[in-house]
Design a protein around this motif. Structure first.
Motif, PDB file in Angstrom:
ATOM      1  N   VAL A   1       0.829  -1.203   0.000  1.00 43.69           N
ATOM      2  CA  VAL A   1       0.000   0.000   0.000  1.00 43.69           C
ATOM      3  C   VAL A   1       0.865   1.254   0.000  1.00 43.69           C
ATOM      4  CG1 VAL A   1      -1.676   1.310   1.374  1.00 43.69           C
ATOM      5  CG2 VAL A   1      -1.986  -1.132   1.037  1.00 43.69           C
ATOM      6  N   ALA A   2       2.023   1.164   0.601  1.00 45.51           N
ATOM      7  CA  ALA A   2       2.943   2.312   0.634  1.00 45.51           C
ATOM      8  C   ALA A   2       3.488   2.644  -0.747  1.00 45.51           C
ATOM      9  CB  ALA A   2       4.093   2.032   1.589  1.00 45.51           C
ATOM     10  N   TRP A   3       3.920   1.596  -1.511  1.00 49.03           N
ATOM     11  CA  TRP A   3       4.526   1.888  -2.819  1.00 49.03           C
ATOM     12  C   TRP A   3       4.545   0.722  -3.796  1.00 49.03           C
ATOM     13  CZ3 TRP A   3       9.319   0.073  -4.890  1.00 49.03           C
ATOM     14  CH2 TRP A   3      10.028  -0.801  -4.059  1.00 49.03           C
ATOM     15  N   LYS A   4       4.550  -0.505  -3.324  1.00 46.47           N
ATOM     16  CA  LYS A   4       4.797  -1.657  -4.194  1.00 46.47           C
ATOM     17  C   LYS A   4       3.700  -1.906  -5.234  1.00 46.47           C
ATOM     18  CE  LYS A   4       7.858  -4.092  -1.073  1.00 46.47           C
ATOM     19  NZ  LYS A   4       8.044  -5.317  -0.271  1.00 46.47           N
ATOM     20  N   TYR A   5       2.467  -1.503  -4.955  1.00 48.58           N
ATOM     21  CA  TYR A   5       1.414  -1.691  -5.962  1.00 48.58           C
ATOM     22  C   TYR A   5       1.723  -0.938  -7.254  1.00 48.58           C
ATOM     23  CZ  TYR A   5      -1.859  -4.021  -2.779  1.00 48.58           C
ATOM     24  OH  TYR A   5      -2.471  -4.896  -1.923  1.00 48.58           O
ATOM     25  N   ASP A   6       2.469   0.141  -7.168  1.00 48.70           N
ATOM     26  CA  ASP A   6       2.751   0.974  -8.343  1.00 48.70           C
ATOM     27  C   ASP A   6       4.144   0.763  -8.927  1.00 48.70           C
ATOM     28  OD1 ASP A   6       0.261   2.257  -8.270  1.00 48.70           O
ATOM     29  OD2 ASP A   6       0.982   3.721  -6.808  1.00 48.70           O
ATOM     30  N   ARG A   7       4.948  -0.104  -8.366  1.00 48.83           N
ATOM     31  CA  ARG A   7       6.343  -0.199  -8.799  1.00 48.83           C
ATOM     32  C   ARG A   7       6.531  -0.745 -10.203  1.00 48.83           C
ATOM     33  NH1 ARG A   7       8.444  -5.065  -4.888  1.00 48.83           N
ATOM     34  NH2 ARG A   7       6.779  -6.483  -5.464  1.00 48.83           N
ATOM     35  N   ASN A   8       5.582  -1.484 -10.737  1.00 45.27           N
ATOM     36  CA  ASN A   8       5.732  -2.052 -12.080  1.00 45.27           C
ATOM     37  C   ASN A   8       4.884  -1.352 -13.134  1.00 45.27           C
ATOM     38  OD1 ASN A   8       7.584  -4.043 -11.260  1.00 45.27           O
ATOM     39  ND2 ASN A   8       5.908  -5.267 -10.456  1.00 45.27           N
ATOM     40  N   VAL A   9       4.334  -0.197 -12.800  1.00 46.27           N
ATOM     41  CA  VAL A   9       3.490   0.528 -13.744  1.00 46.27           C
ATOM     42  C   VAL A   9       4.365   1.378 -14.658  1.00 46.27           C
ATOM     43  CG1 VAL A   9       1.669   2.255 -13.960  1.00 46.27           C
ATOM     44  CG2 VAL A   9       1.568   0.574 -12.112  1.00 46.27           C
ATOM     45  N   SER A  10       4.219   1.189 -15.955  1.00 43.46           N
ATOM     46  CA  SER A  10       5.005   1.980 -16.899  1.00 43.46           C
ATOM     47  C   SER A  10       4.212   3.168 -17.441  1.00 43.46           C
ATOM     48  CB  SER A  10       5.492   1.106 -18.051  1.00 43.46           C
ATOM     49  OG  SER A  10       4.389   0.525 -18.699  1.00 43.46           O
ATOM     50  N   ASP A  11       2.892   3.107 -17.385  1.00 41.11           N
ATOM     51  CA  ASP A  11       2.028   4.180 -17.880  1.00 41.11           C
ATOM     52  C   ASP A  11       1.912   5.274 -16.821  1.00 41.11           C
ATOM     53  OD1 ASP A  11       0.095   5.855 -18.908  1.00 41.11           O
ATOM     54  OD2 ASP A  11      -1.528   4.380 -18.789  1.00 41.11           O
ATOM     55  N   LYS A  12       2.492   6.413 -17.063  1.00 40.28           N
ATOM     56  CA  LYS A  12       2.481   7.508 -16.097  1.00 40.28           C
ATOM     57  C   LYS A  12       1.132   8.218 -16.021  1.00 40.28           C
ATOM     58  CE  LYS A  12       6.606   6.607 -14.968  1.00 40.28           C
ATOM     59  NZ  LYS A  12       6.797   5.732 -13.854  1.00 40.28           N
ATOM     60  N   GLN A  13       0.172   7.853 -16.861  1.00 43.84           N
ATOM     61  CA  GLN A  13      -1.161   8.459 -16.839  1.00 43.84           C
ATOM     62  C   GLN A  13      -2.126   7.662 -15.953  1.00 43.84           C
ATOM     63  OE1 GLN A  13      -1.701  11.447 -18.202  1.00 43.84           O
ATOM     64  NE2 GLN A  13       0.477  11.347 -18.689  1.00 43.84           N
ATOM     65  N   TYR A  14      -1.659   6.613 -15.315  1.00 44.27           N
ATOM     66  CA  TYR A  14      -2.502   5.745 -14.500  1.00 44.27           C
ATOM     67  C   TYR A  14      -2.980   6.460 -13.233  1.00 44.27           C
ATOM     68  CZ  TYR A  14       1.115   5.202 -10.978  1.00 44.27           C
ATOM     69  OH  TYR A  14       2.014   5.446  -9.980  1.00 44.27           O
TER      70      TYR A  14
ATOM     71  N   PRO B   1      -2.903   6.206  -9.366  1.00 44.42           N
ATOM     72  CA  PRO B   1      -2.056   5.500  -8.406  1.00 44.42           C
ATOM     73  C   PRO B   1      -2.849   4.589  -7.470  1.00 44.42           C
ATOM     74  CG  PRO B   1      -1.620   7.855  -8.364  1.00 44.42           C
ATOM     75  CD  PRO B   1      -2.810   7.647  -9.222  1.00 44.42           C
ATOM     76  N   LEU B   2      -2.198   3.507  -7.071  1.00 40.55           N
ATOM     77  CA  LEU B   2      -2.778   2.561  -6.126  1.00 40.55           C
ATOM     78  C   LEU B   2      -2.065   2.603  -4.773  1.00 40.55           C
ATOM     79  CD1 LEU B   2      -3.057  -0.486  -8.553  1.00 40.55           C
ATOM     80  CD2 LEU B   2      -4.875   1.095  -7.876  1.00 40.55           C
ATOM     81  N   SER B   3      -1.016   3.404  -4.666  1.00 38.03           N
ATOM     82  CA  SER B   3      -0.217   3.451  -3.440  1.00 38.03           C
ATOM     83  C   SER B   3      -0.081   4.885  -2.932  1.00 38.03           C
ATOM     84  CB  SER B   3       1.175   2.877  -3.706  1.00 38.03           C
ATOM     85  OG  SER B   3       1.917   3.767  -4.527  1.00 38.03           O
ATOM     86  N   HIS B   4       0.354   4.998  -1.695  1.00 40.43           N
ATOM     87  CA  HIS B   4       0.594   6.324  -1.118  1.00 40.43           C
ATOM     88  C   HIS B   4       1.702   7.049  -1.881  1.00 40.43           C
ATOM     89  CE1 HIS B   4      -1.634   6.053   2.883  1.00 40.43           C
ATOM     90  NE2 HIS B   4      -1.952   4.946   2.223  1.00 40.43           N
ATOM     91  N   ALA B   5       2.792   6.355  -2.157  1.00 45.16           N
ATOM     92  CA  ALA B   5       3.894   6.981  -2.897  1.00 45.16           C
ATOM     93  C   ALA B   5       3.416   7.439  -4.272  1.00 45.16           C
ATOM     94  CB  ALA B   5       5.065   6.018  -3.037  1.00 45.16           C
ATOM     95  N   GLY B   6       2.644   6.612  -4.944  1.00 42.10           N
ATOM     96  CA  GLY B   6       2.105   6.984  -6.250  1.00 42.10           C
ATOM     97  C   GLY B   6       1.265   8.247  -6.184  1.00 42.10           C
ATOM     98  N   CYS B   7       0.461   8.364  -5.128  1.00 42.58           N
ATOM     99  CA  CYS B   7      -0.357   9.571  -4.961  1.00 42.58           C
ATOM    100  C   CYS B   7       0.504  10.801  -4.699  1.00 42.58           C
ATOM    101  CB  CYS B   7      -1.358   9.374  -3.821  1.00 42.58           C
ATOM    102  SG  CYS B   7      -2.663   8.194  -4.207  1.00 42.58           S
TER     103      CYS B   7
END
Length: 108
Positions: A12-25, A27-33
């Motif tokens: 939830v902190a960051w790993k849900y978004d670590r493999n996302v290559s599309d920067k328009q997504y 976010p699923l994580s706190h870091a992504g937000c």
């Protein structure tokens, strides 16, 4: 600009978004937000798990710490996300209060 940090470096902190290559997504994580919001800057993280610290530090190019107190002592933070296991939430929240963190995002 709000300086942000995360306590607890799991999915939830960051790993849900670590493999996302599309920067328009969305976010699923706190870091992504934090990264997607142009008013926040992710500047550090904290975990008792050294491999999580190393992965987070490498991915976001920010320092990490193994205790919340170390993290809170080293930065002037405006917002802290608490993503640690539930049994540590009270301890981490109290530490944030003691260090005068004005905004806390408490996971769960």
């Amino acid at each position: 600009m709000y300086n942000a940090a995360i306590i607890g470096l799991g999915y939830v902190a960051w790993k849900y978004d670590r493999n996302v290559s599309d920067k328009q997504y969305n976010p699923l994580s706190h870091a992504g937000c934090f990264l997607k919001n142009n008013q926040t800057k992710l500047i550090a993280g904290c975990s008792v798990d050294e491999s999580d610290c190393n992965g987070f530090s490498d991915f976001y190019n920010v320092p990490t710490f193994t205790t919340a107190v170390e993290l809170l002592k080293n930065f002037k933070l405006d917002i802290v996300s608490i993503c640690s296991p539930t049994e540590f939430h009270a301890e981490h929240f109290i530490s944030c209060l003691e260090f005068g963190i004005p905004m806390v995002w408490l996971e769960k």
